[in-house]
Design a protein around this motif. Structure first.
Motif, PDB file in Angstrom:
ATOM      1  N   ILE A   1      -1.881  -1.451  -3.939  1.00  0.00           N
ATOM      2  CA  ILE A   1      -2.980  -0.374  -4.096  1.00  0.00           C
ATOM      3  C   ILE A   1      -2.281   0.995  -4.038  1.00  0.00           C
ATOM      4  CG2 ILE A   1      -4.861  -1.843  -3.340  1.00  0.00           C
ATOM      5  CD1 ILE A   1      -4.509  -0.684  -0.705  1.00  0.00           C
TER       6      ILE A   1
ATOM      7  N   THR B   1      -1.489  -4.184  -9.872  1.00  0.00           N
ATOM      8  CA  THR B   1      -1.445  -2.736  -9.725  1.00  0.00           C
ATOM      9  C   THR B   1      -2.787  -2.232  -9.615  1.00  0.00           C
ATOM     10  OG1 THR B   1       1.191  -2.522  -9.580  1.00  0.00           O
ATOM     11  CG2 THR B   1      -0.358  -0.573  -9.533  1.00  0.00           C
ATOM     12  N   ILE B   2      -3.535  -1.848  -8.724  1.00  0.00           N
ATOM     13  CA  ILE B   2      -4.702  -1.034  -8.473  1.00  0.00           C
ATOM     14  C   ILE B   2      -4.618   0.495  -8.387  1.00  0.00           C
ATOM     15  CG2 ILE B   2      -7.044  -0.890  -7.924  1.00  0.00           C
ATOM     16  CD1 ILE B   2      -6.898  -3.806  -7.087  1.00  0.00           C
TER      17      ILE B   2
ATOM     18  N   GLU C   1      -6.094   4.066  -7.653  1.00  0.00           N
ATOM     19  CA  GLU C   1      -7.535   4.948  -7.081  1.00  0.00           C
ATOM     20  C   GLU C   1      -7.073   6.190  -7.589  1.00  0.00           C
ATOM     21  OE1 GLU C   1     -10.128   6.409  -3.243  1.00  0.00           O
ATOM     22  OE2 GLU C   1      -9.304   4.204  -3.299  1.00  0.00           O
TER      23      GLU C   1
ATOM     24  N   LEU D   1     -10.253   2.071  -1.762  1.00  0.00           N
ATOM     25  CA  LEU D   1      -9.794   0.627  -1.662  1.00  0.00           C
ATOM     26  C   LEU D   1      -9.580  -0.062  -0.272  1.00  0.00           C
ATOM     27  CD1 LEU D   1      -7.224   0.915  -4.579  1.00  0.00           C
ATOM     28  CD2 LEU D   1      -9.211  -0.421  -4.583  1.00  0.00           C
TER      29      LEU D   1
ATOM     30  N   PHE E   1       0.767  -1.237   0.064  1.00  0.00           N
ATOM     31  CA  PHE E   1      -0.050   0.020   0.155  1.00  0.00           C
ATOM     32  C   PHE E   1       0.816   1.282   0.085  1.00  0.00           C
ATOM     33  CE2 PHE E   1       0.816  -1.174   4.332  1.00  0.00           C
ATOM     34  CZ  PHE E   1       1.069  -0.027   4.967  1.00  0.00           C
TER      35      PHE E   1
END
Length: 232
Positions: free
Chosen positions: A157, A189-190, A192, A38, A26
Motif C-alpha cells: 500500500i 500494489t495499491i 492511494e 487504505l 506499507f
C-alpha cells in the motif's frame, strides 16, 4: 476521469485482495507517506493476524500505528517502534513479534524482493550473535557477511501526491520516503493518491514510480498531518 486501464477502483472493490494472515508492505516514515484511507479500510474491514513490513510502527493513531493499536498485527518487520508505545507493550507481552532490521538494510531487503534477488549480504553485526540472531553467513575473500533474505508482500500500500490512470506516480516532498521501494515488492500494489489525472498530464521527468508496478488506484480523502501530529 477515464479508466481505460481498469486500475481506478473504489475501496470496496479491493476486499478480495485482503485476508487474515497475509503480509502487507506499507510506505511511510513515522506515518507521513502512509496511505490513510487504505489503513482505515483495512482497520474497518477487520482483517487480523497480519504481518506488516515497513520503516516503523507509526504512532498510536497515525499511519500503520492504527492497526498496531487495534492488535491486528501478529508480526512486524521494521527498523524501530519507539514512536508507538503500543507496539512496545505488545512486544513485551509477546503478542506481537517484532523483527528489527537496520533502516538501510531493511530497505535493501525490500528492494531485493522487488528486483527478484533472494538475498543481500551485509557485514552489520556479523560478529554479534545477540544481534545477528543466528542468521546464515557467507565468507568472501576472507570477510564474513550476513545473508539478509529479501522481503516481499502479498499487497503493497502506497501513498502518492498524484497518479495518472496508468499508475505513474509522483510524491510530495518527504512523503516520498519509502514508497517507491515498497511499490515494487508485492504481488499486488495499491496506490492511494491525492489526485488522479489523465495519462500524459504528469511531467515525465517527475515520475518516480512507473505505472507498470501499480495494479490499483484509489482516490484519497487526504489527511491533515498537522492535526494528526497534534492529536498525538
Amino acid at each position: 476521469m477515464r479508466n481505460v486501464f481498469g486500475k481506478i477502483v473504489e475501496l470496496a472493490d479491493l476486499s478480495p485482495l485482503f485476508q487474515d494472515d497475509m503480509t502487507i508492505l506499507f510506505g511511510g516514515f513515522g506515518g507521513v507517506g502512509t496511505p490513510p484511507g487504505l489503513v482505515d479500510f483495512i482497520l474497518e474491514s477487520g482483517w487480523q493476524d497480519l504481518t506488516l513490513i515497513g520503516n516503523d510502527a507509526g504512532f498510536p493513531e497515525i499511519g500503520i500505528g492504527k492497526l498496531v493499536t487495534a492488535k491486528r498485527a501478529k508480526k512486524m518487520i521494521v527498523s524501530h517502534i519507539g514512536s508507538n508505545p503500543n507496539a512496545g507493550n505488545q512486544m513485551h507481552e509477546q503478542s506481537l513479534d517484532i523483527e528489527f532490521s537496520p533502516q538501510g538494510i531493511l530497505m535493501e531487503r525490500i528492494r531485493a524482493g522487488g528486483y527478484g534477488i533472494p538475498a543481500i549480504l551485509s557485514d552489520i553485526a556479523v560478529d554479534h550473535p545477540a544481534v545477528n540472531m543466528g542468521k546464515q553467513t557467507l565468507s568472501i575473500d576472507g570477510e564474513d557477511y550476513l545473508i539478509e533474505r529479501c522481503l516481499r508482500g502479498d499487497v503493497s500500500i502506497v501513498y502518492a501526491k498524484a497518479v495518472d490512470e496508468y499508475g505513474n506516480c509522483i510524491y510530495d516532498k518527504s512523503a516520498r520516503n519509502t514508497n517507491p521501494i515498497i511499490a515494487t515488492a508485492s504481488d499486488v500494489t495499491i496506490v492511494e493518491a491525492e489526485e488522479i489525472v489523465s495519462l500524459g498530464e504528469l511531467d515525465p521527468e517527475q515520475i518516480v514510480t512507473p505505472g507498470v508496478h501499480v495494479d490499483y488506484i484509489v482516490k484519497s480523502k487526504g489527511v491533515n498531518w498537522k492535526w494528526a501530529w497534534e492529536r498525538t
